[in-house]
Design a protein around this motif. Sequence first.
Motif, PDB file in Angstrom:
ATOM      1  N   ASP A  64       0.829  -1.040  -0.001  1.00 39.10           N
ATOM      2  CA  ASP A  64       0.007  -0.034   0.157  1.00 39.10           C
ATOM      3  C   ASP A  64       0.908   1.516   0.186  1.00 39.10           C
ATOM      4  OD1 ASP A  64      -2.807   1.352   0.842  1.00 39.10           O
ATOM      5  OD2 ASP A  64      -1.070   2.187   2.353  1.00 39.10           O
ATOM      6  N   VAL A  65       0.522   2.184  -0.603  1.00 35.59           N
ATOM      7  CA  VAL A  65       1.298   3.607  -0.962  1.00 35.59           C
ATOM      8  C   VAL A  65       1.582   4.145   0.679  1.00 35.59           C
ATOM      9  CG1 VAL A  65       1.363   6.055  -1.526  1.00 35.59           C
ATOM     10  CG2 VAL A  65       0.565   4.285  -3.080  1.00 35.59           C
ATOM     11  N   ILE A  66       0.532   4.225   1.459  1.00 33.10           N
ATOM     12  CA  ILE A  66       0.789   4.928   2.757  1.00 33.10           C
ATOM     13  C   ILE A  66       1.813   3.767   3.550  1.00 33.10           C
ATOM     14  CG2 ILE A  66      -0.338   5.604   5.031  1.00 33.10           C
ATOM     15  CD1 ILE A  66      -2.779   6.213   3.425  1.00 33.10           C
ATOM     16  N   GLU A  67       1.629   2.923   3.568  1.00 33.20           N
ATOM     17  CA  GLU A  67       2.405   1.348   4.322  1.00 33.20           C
ATOM     18  C   GLU A  67       4.114   1.786   3.665  1.00 33.20           C
ATOM     19  OE1 GLU A  67       3.020  -3.033   5.061  1.00 33.20           O
ATOM     20  OE2 GLU A  67       1.565  -2.245   3.709  1.00 33.20           O
ATOM     21  N   LEU A  68       4.243   1.947   2.519  1.00 34.32           N
ATOM     22  CA  LEU A  68       5.258   2.033   2.073  1.00 34.32           C
ATOM     23  C   LEU A  68       6.097   3.526   2.304  1.00 34.32           C
ATOM     24  CD1 LEU A  68       7.537   0.551   0.357  1.00 34.32           C
ATOM     25  CD2 LEU A  68       6.228   1.444  -1.997  1.00 34.32           C
ATOM     26  N   THR A  69       5.114   4.461   2.284  1.00 32.34           N
ATOM     27  CA  THR A  69       5.513   5.663   2.566  1.00 32.34           C
ATOM     28  C   THR A  69       6.387   5.584   3.801  1.00 32.34           C
ATOM     29  OG1 THR A  69       4.143   7.047   1.251  1.00 32.34           O
ATOM     30  CG2 THR A  69       5.251   8.115   2.882  1.00 32.34           C
ATOM     31  N   ILE A  70       5.742   5.165   4.991  1.00 32.51           N
ATOM     32  CA  ILE A  70       6.106   4.829   6.336  1.00 32.51           C
ATOM     33  C   ILE A  70       7.217   4.235   6.287  1.00 32.51           C
ATOM     34  CG2 ILE A  70       5.415   4.165   8.505  1.00 32.51           C
ATOM     35  CD1 ILE A  70       2.546   4.732   7.975  1.00 32.51           C
ATOM     36  N   LYS A  71       7.512   2.983   5.629  1.00 34.60           N
ATOM     37  CA  LYS A  71       8.737   2.203   5.769  1.00 34.60           C
ATOM     38  C   LYS A  71       9.787   3.094   5.009  1.00 34.60           C
ATOM     39  CE  LYS A  71       6.479  -2.301   5.289  1.00 34.60           C
ATOM     40  NZ  LYS A  71       7.012  -3.001   6.288  1.00 34.60           N
ATOM     41  N   LEU A  72       9.552   3.985   3.931  1.00 29.68           N
ATOM     42  CA  LEU A  72      10.546   4.462   3.374  1.00 29.68           C
ATOM     43  C   LEU A  72      11.069   5.562   4.141  1.00 29.68           C
ATOM     44  CD1 LEU A  72       9.608   4.366  -0.344  1.00 29.68           C
ATOM     45  CD2 LEU A  72      11.190   2.849   0.812  1.00 29.68           C
ATOM     46  N   ASP A  73      10.150   6.392   4.780  1.00 31.89           N
ATOM     47  CA  ASP A  73      10.577   7.403   5.662  1.00 31.89           C
ATOM     48  C   ASP A  73      11.580   6.889   7.011  1.00 31.89           C
ATOM     49  OD1 ASP A  73       9.590   9.942   4.769  1.00 31.89           O
ATOM     50  OD2 ASP A  73       7.502   9.682   5.779  1.00 31.89           O
ATOM     51  N   ASN A  74      11.275   5.876   7.609  1.00 31.85           N
ATOM     52  CA  ASN A  74      11.927   5.383   8.489  1.00 31.85           C
ATOM     53  C   ASN A  74      13.297   4.780   7.987  1.00 31.85           C
ATOM     54  OD1 ASN A  74      10.156   5.374  10.539  1.00 31.85           O
ATOM     55  ND2 ASN A  74       8.976   3.569   9.981  1.00 31.85           N
ATOM     56  N   LEU A  75      13.354   4.161   6.761  1.00 27.76           N
ATOM     57  CA  LEU A  75      14.614   3.868   6.210  1.00 27.76           C
ATOM     58  C   LEU A  75      15.525   5.234   5.837  1.00 27.76           C
ATOM     59  CD1 LEU A  75      16.516   1.968   4.548  1.00 27.76           C
ATOM     60  CD2 LEU A  75      15.090   2.437   2.246  1.00 27.76           C
ATOM     61  N   PHE A  76      14.792   6.043   5.301  1.00 32.45           N
ATOM     62  CA  PHE A  76      15.771   7.459   5.150  1.00 32.45           C
ATOM     63  C   PHE A  76      16.196   7.944   6.278  1.00 32.45           C
ATOM     64  CE2 PHE A  76      12.796   8.043   1.065  1.00 32.45           C
ATOM     65  CZ  PHE A  76      13.608   6.848   0.199  1.00 32.45           C
ATOM     66  N   ALA A  77      15.529   8.049   7.466  1.00 34.76           N
ATOM     67  CA  ALA A  77      15.862   8.550   8.717  1.00 34.76           C
ATOM     68  C   ALA A  77      16.961   7.988   9.331  1.00 34.76           C
ATOM     69  CB  ALA A  77      14.700   8.725   9.556  1.00 34.76           C
ATOM     70  N   ASN A  78      16.951   6.602   9.056  1.00 31.86           N
ATOM     71  CA  ASN A  78      18.087   5.740   9.587  1.00 31.86           C
ATOM     72  C   ASN A  78      19.503   6.040   8.545  1.00 31.86           C
ATOM     73  OD1 ASN A  78      16.657   4.757  11.802  1.00 31.86           O
ATOM     74  ND2 ASN A  78      15.785   3.129  10.641  1.00 31.86           N
ATOM     75  N   ALA A  79      18.921   6.276   7.459  1.00 31.98           N
ATOM     76  CA  ALA A  79      20.256   6.377   6.518  1.00 31.98           C
ATOM     77  C   ALA A  79      21.143   7.780   6.809  1.00 31.98           C
ATOM     78  CB  ALA A  79      19.723   6.470   4.975  1.00 31.98           C
ATOM     79  N   ALA A  80      20.597   8.311   7.546  1.00 31.18           N
ATOM     80  CA  ALA A  80      21.435   9.791   8.000  1.00 31.18           C
ATOM     81  C   ALA A  80      22.805   9.281   8.523  1.00 31.18           C
ATOM     82  CB  ALA A  80      20.655  10.543   8.867  1.00 31.18           C
ATOM     83  N   GLU A  81      22.639   8.113   9.339  1.00 27.52           N
ATOM     84  CA  GLU A  81      23.756   7.595  10.178  1.00 27.52           C
ATOM     85  C   GLU A  81      24.851   7.178   9.315  1.00 27.52           C
ATOM     86  OE1 GLU A  81      24.230   8.255  13.458  1.00 27.52           O
ATOM     87  OE2 GLU A  81      22.440   9.299  13.357  1.00 27.52           O
ATOM     88  N   PHE A  82      24.677   6.851   7.864  1.00 22.59           N
ATOM     89  CA  PHE A  82      25.505   6.254   7.106  1.00 22.59           C
ATOM     90  C   PHE A  82      25.897   7.276   5.773  1.00 22.59           C
ATOM     91  CE2 PHE A  82      23.168   2.916   9.031  1.00 22.59           C
ATOM     92  CZ  PHE A  82      23.948   2.528   9.675  1.00 22.59           C
ATOM     93  N   SER A  83      25.274   8.555   5.956  1.00 25.29           N
ATOM     94  CA  SER A  83      25.555   9.549   4.656  1.00 25.29           C
ATOM     95  C   SER A  83      27.027  10.107   4.796  1.00 25.29           C
ATOM     96  CB  SER A  83      24.282  10.754   4.829  1.00 25.29           C
ATOM     97  OG  SER A  83      24.501  11.011   5.961  1.00 25.29           O
ATOM     98  N   VAL A  84      27.451  10.529   3.746  1.00 21.55           N
ATOM     99  CA  VAL A  84      28.915  10.947   3.174  1.00 21.55           C
ATOM    100  C   VAL A  84      28.659  12.371   2.928  1.00 21.55           C
ATOM    101  CG1 VAL A  84      30.762  10.655   2.065  1.00 21.55           C
ATOM    102  CG2 VAL A  84      29.546   8.853   2.765  1.00 21.55           C
TER     103      VAL A  84
END
Length: 240
Positions: free
Chosen positions: A86-106
């Motif tokens: 579902d678009v809403i479910e996927l948006t939530i999953k991706l938002d969480n992924l992107f927030a966690n990705a901040a720890e590995f950004s260059v």
Amino acid sequence: MSAEAKIRGILFDKDGTLLDYDESWLPVNRELARIAAEGDAALADHLLAACGMDPVTGHIVPDSLLAAGNTHQIAQGLVAAGSKLDVIELTIKLDNLFANAAEFSVPVTDLAAFFGRLRKRGFKLGIASSDNERSIRQTAQRFGISDYVDYIAGYDSGFGSKPEPGMVLGFCAATGLQPEQIAMVGDNNHDLHMGRNAKTGLTIAVLTGTGSRESLSASADHVFDDITHIEALLPDLQLA
């Protein structure tokens, strides 16, 4: 007085501008496709290609969904391309992924030193990203620039989405500056068109993201290899 001499505030995009896009986001893009495909490798490759990334080379198509879209737009694109989520479910999953990705950004440079020098010269500074606000704030905290930033806006902050002018106008409201006193800095045409739509004094493109000199030149007053060249472009405020 030149346009450069009138600039009092600088509004930066995040990914591909403050952060090196390839180093920071190619692994994240592969993970978002895996999430959207629920582990189906062939479908994940198809989803990447549909949203603008070559699954073999990692090349990102300039101004594609993965280059310039916000989380909700990317989720919509993934579902349209075949994700069963579902678009809403996927948006939530991706938002969480992107927030966690901040720890590995260059970062493209020592951001704390860079922002500190600009602040010392008197510039108001902001970040406007198609990422979510939580991710932007985590990035700012990680790289020690939170105290230098006057304004942060993500796609979910209430100012609208790029290339609409809302994020720029929000920066103006937060700083008391006029659009013609703002330099908009980004790595894709969504950033530059947002600046043009808001009538900023300058639009500055950088080549640390998904755009090329050819794809960005028409909408940019300047095209630089990276953000550090801005320091030589803009005069000290007391001299302007």
